[in-house]
Design an enzyme around this catalytic site. Structure first.
Site, short mmCIF file in Angstrom:
data_model
loop_
_atom_site.label_atom_id
_atom_site.label_comp_id
_atom_site.label_asym_id
_atom_site.label_seq_id
_atom_site.Cartn_x
_atom_site.Cartn_y
_atom_site.Cartn_z
N LYS A 13 4.32 -16.94 -13.44
CA LYS A 13 5.32 -16.87 -14.52
C LYS A 13 6.74 -16.76 -13.96
O LYS A 13 7.64 -17.47 -14.39
CB LYS A 13 5.08 -15.64 -15.43
CG LYS A 13 3.73 -15.60 -16.09
CD LYS A 13 3.57 -14.34 -16.95
CE LYS A 13 3.66 -13.04 -16.17
NZ LYS A 13 2.56 -12.84 -15.20
N ARG A 88 4.07 -8.14 -23.82
CA ARG A 88 2.78 -7.96 -23.13
C ARG A 88 1.75 -7.31 -24.04
O ARG A 88 0.60 -7.13 -23.62
CB ARG A 88 3.00 -7.07 -21.92
CG ARG A 88 3.02 -7.81 -20.59
CD ARG A 88 3.11 -6.77 -19.52
NE ARG A 88 2.74 -7.21 -18.21
CZ ARG A 88 3.59 -7.69 -17.31
NH1 ARG A 88 4.86 -7.88 -17.61
NH2 ARG A 88 3.17 -8.00 -16.11
N ARG A 127 1.66 -12.49 -2.02
CA ARG A 127 3.02 -12.44 -2.57
C ARG A 127 3.88 -11.48 -1.76
O ARG A 127 3.47 -10.39 -1.43
CB ARG A 127 2.99 -11.99 -4.04
CG ARG A 127 4.40 -11.73 -4.59
CD ARG A 127 4.48 -11.82 -6.09
NE ARG A 127 3.77 -10.77 -6.79
CZ ARG A 127 3.70 -10.69 -8.13
NH1 ARG A 127 4.30 -11.60 -8.89
NH2 ARG A 127 3.03 -9.71 -8.70
N ARG A 160 4.42 -5.62 -2.72
CA ARG A 160 4.54 -4.61 -3.77
C ARG A 160 3.31 -3.70 -3.77
O ARG A 160 2.20 -4.18 -3.63
CB ARG A 160 4.68 -5.28 -5.15
CG ARG A 160 6.11 -5.70 -5.47
CD ARG A 160 6.20 -6.66 -6.62
NE ARG A 160 5.42 -6.28 -7.81
CZ ARG A 160 5.35 -7.02 -8.91
NH1 ARG A 160 6.01 -8.17 -8.98
NH2 ARG A 160 4.64 -6.62 -9.94
N ARG A 171 -4.90 -4.35 -13.07
CA ARG A 171 -3.92 -5.08 -13.88
C ARG A 171 -4.55 -6.26 -14.60
O ARG A 171 -4.16 -6.60 -15.72
CB ARG A 171 -2.76 -5.54 -13.00
CG ARG A 171 -1.90 -4.37 -12.56
CD ARG A 171 -1.02 -4.71 -11.39
NE ARG A 171 -0.04 -5.71 -11.69
CZ ARG A 171 0.60 -6.43 -10.77
NH1 ARG A 171 0.33 -6.26 -9.50
NH2 ARG A 171 1.51 -7.31 -11.13
P1 ADP Z 1 3.60 -9.53 -12.71
O1 ADP Z 1 4.49 -10.23 -11.73
O2 ADP Z 1 2.31 -9.14 -12.15
O3 ADP Z 1 3.41 -10.28 -13.97
P2 ADP Z 1 5.71 -7.75 -13.59
O4 ADP Z 1 6.71 -7.73 -12.50
O5 ADP Z 1 5.99 -8.58 -14.77
O6 ADP Z 1 4.28 -8.14 -12.99
O7 ADP Z 1 5.40 -6.27 -14.08
C1 ADP Z 1 5.10 -5.24 -13.17
C2 ADP Z 1 4.72 -3.99 -13.96
O8 ADP Z 1 5.83 -3.59 -14.77
C3 ADP Z 1 3.56 -4.15 -14.93
O9 ADP Z 1 2.29 -3.99 -14.30
C4 ADP Z 1 3.85 -3.04 -15.93
O10 ADP Z 1 3.50 -1.76 -15.42
C5 ADP Z 1 5.37 -3.08 -16.02
N1 ADP Z 1 5.85 -3.96 -17.10
C6 ADP Z 1 6.60 -5.09 -16.97
N2 ADP Z 1 6.85 -5.64 -18.17
C7 ADP Z 1 6.24 -4.84 -19.09
C8 ADP Z 1 6.11 -4.89 -20.50
N3 ADP Z 1 6.65 -5.87 -21.25
N4 ADP Z 1 5.40 -3.89 -21.11
C9 ADP Z 1 4.84 -2.91 -20.41
N5 ADP Z 1 4.91 -2.82 -19.08
C10 ADP Z 1 5.60 -3.77 -18.41
P1 ADP Z 2 3.84 -13.76 -11.89
O1 ADP Z 2 5.31 -13.67 -12.20
O2 ADP Z 2 3.07 -14.47 -12.95
O3 ADP Z 2 3.24 -12.44 -11.53
P2 ADP Z 2 4.68 -15.14 -9.42
O4 ADP Z 2 5.55 -16.24 -9.89
O5 ADP Z 2 5.33 -13.97 -8.78
O6 ADP Z 2 3.68 -14.68 -10.59
O7 ADP Z 2 3.61 -15.76 -8.41
C1 ADP Z 2 2.64 -14.94 -7.75
C2 ADP Z 2 2.53 -15.38 -6.28
O8 ADP Z 2 1.93 -16.67 -6.22
C3 ADP Z 2 3.87 -15.52 -5.57
O9 ADP Z 2 3.69 -15.14 -4.21
C4 ADP Z 2 4.22 -16.98 -5.70
O10 ADP Z 2 5.02 -17.43 -4.61
C5 ADP Z 2 2.83 -17.65 -5.67
N1 ADP Z 2 2.74 -18.82 -6.56
C6 ADP Z 2 3.35 -19.04 -7.75
N2 ADP Z 2 2.99 -20.24 -8.27
C7 ADP Z 2 2.10 -20.78 -7.40
C8 ADP Z 2 1.36 -22.02 -7.38
N3 ADP Z 2 1.45 -22.92 -8.38
N4 ADP Z 2 0.54 -22.22 -6.31
C9 ADP Z 2 0.44 -21.31 -5.32
N5 ADP Z 2 1.11 -20.14 -5.28
C10 ADP Z 2 1.94 -19.88 -6.30
#
Ligand code: ADP
Ligand code: ADP
Ligand code: ZN
Length: 213
Positions: A13, A88, A127, A160, A171
């Site tokens: 995302k 979320r 990541r 992280r 998660r």
């Molecule tokens: P990811 O990259 O895995 O999608 P995020 O960086 O978006 O993770 O979120 C990391 C953490 O921050 C989540 O596991 C949650 O604890 C918190 N968080 C982020 N956005 C929200 C939200 N909209 N509602 C509740 N918790 C959130």
């Molecule tokens: P989210 O925001 O949904 O948690 P990220 O964009 O941070 O996800 O992506 C999670 C990890 O996977 C990062 O290390 C990113 O560089 C990698 N990644 C993202 N998209 C792809 C893809 N299409 N193929 C392989 N690796 C990817």
């Protein structure tokens, strides 16, 4: 253009949201990045959010809803934005809809980046994140120019705490229980668009651009 990114943790995302923000010249609003910045700066919100994030749980709705409602009313968000990591939960989506209705706005697209659970742990363990500027990398798929160093700002990259395998499993459970119902929610609003997130990053982006136009 007002866009929501949906998908499991690690689906890509953030990666796609940054590219969308750049191409369409709209802000990328990541609630995860906002919380991490608050933790880094030791704010009251950061202290509260951290205990949930470390456990792989969602931060309570009341700590995130007003924050996003304020953010989307700022000047740079007038022409649109891409929301990454929000909503979320169903209550968050309903609060967002209420805030949008007051502003006479609506969401144009909810882009669901689909990646099966089996691929997620690998994505997450590779990541690497920059805590200073929020850039993300991957050990195999998106390597920084110099190992362990952010291309954008030169800061050291980290794994992280919540990307360690035990927390990732937790998660994913939280995602299926609390966030996946949003897919139906936005389907019912006729704004849902699904993309195959297992393709490489550029292909996923091309698929998204063909949807957004
Ligand atoms: P990811 O990259 O895995 O999608 P995020 O960086 O978006 O993770 O979120 C990391 C953490 O921050 C989540 O596991 C949650 O604890 C918190 N968080 C982020 N956005 C929200 C939200 N909209 N509602 C509740 N918790 C959130
Ligand atoms: P989210 O925001 O949904 O948690 P990220 O964009 O941070 O996800 O992506 C999670 C990890 O996977 C990062 O290390 C990113 O560089 C990698 N990644 C993202 N998209 C792809 C893809 N299409 N193929 C392989 N690796 C990817
Ligand atoms: Zn950086």
């Amino acid at each position: 253009m007002r866009i929501i990114m949906l998908g499991a943790p690690g689906a890509g995302k953030g990666t796609q949201a940054k590219k969308i923000a750049e191409k369409y010249n709209i802000p990328h609003i990541s609630t995860g990045d906002i919380f991490r910045a608050n933790i880094k700066n030791g704010t009251e919100l950061g202290v509260k959010a951290k205990s949930y994030m470390d456990q792989g749980l969602l931060v309570p709705d009341e700590l995130v809803v007003d924050l996003v409602a304020d953010r989307i009313q700022q000047d740079d968000a007038k022409a649109g934005y891409v929301l990454d990591g929000f909503p979320r939960t169903i209550p968050q989506a309903e609060s967002l809809d209420a805030a949008l209705a007051k502003m006479g706005q609506k969401i144009d697209y909810a882009v669901d980046v689909e990646v099966p659970d089996e691929n997620i742990v690998n994505r997450m363990s590779g990541r690497r994140a920059c805590v200073k500027c929020g850039a993300t990398y991957h050990l195999q798929y998106a390597k920084p120019k110099a190992e362990g160093v952010c291309d954008v700002c030169g800061e050291q990259l980290i794994l992280r705490d919540d990307d360690k395998p035990e927390t990732v499993q937790k998660r994913l459970g939280v995602y299926h229980q609390q966030t996946q119902p949003l897919i139906d929610y936005y389907e019912n609003q006729n704004v849902l668009k699904e993309v195959d997130g297992t393709k490489d990053m550029e292909e996923v982006f091309a698929d998204i651009v063909s949807i957004l136009g």
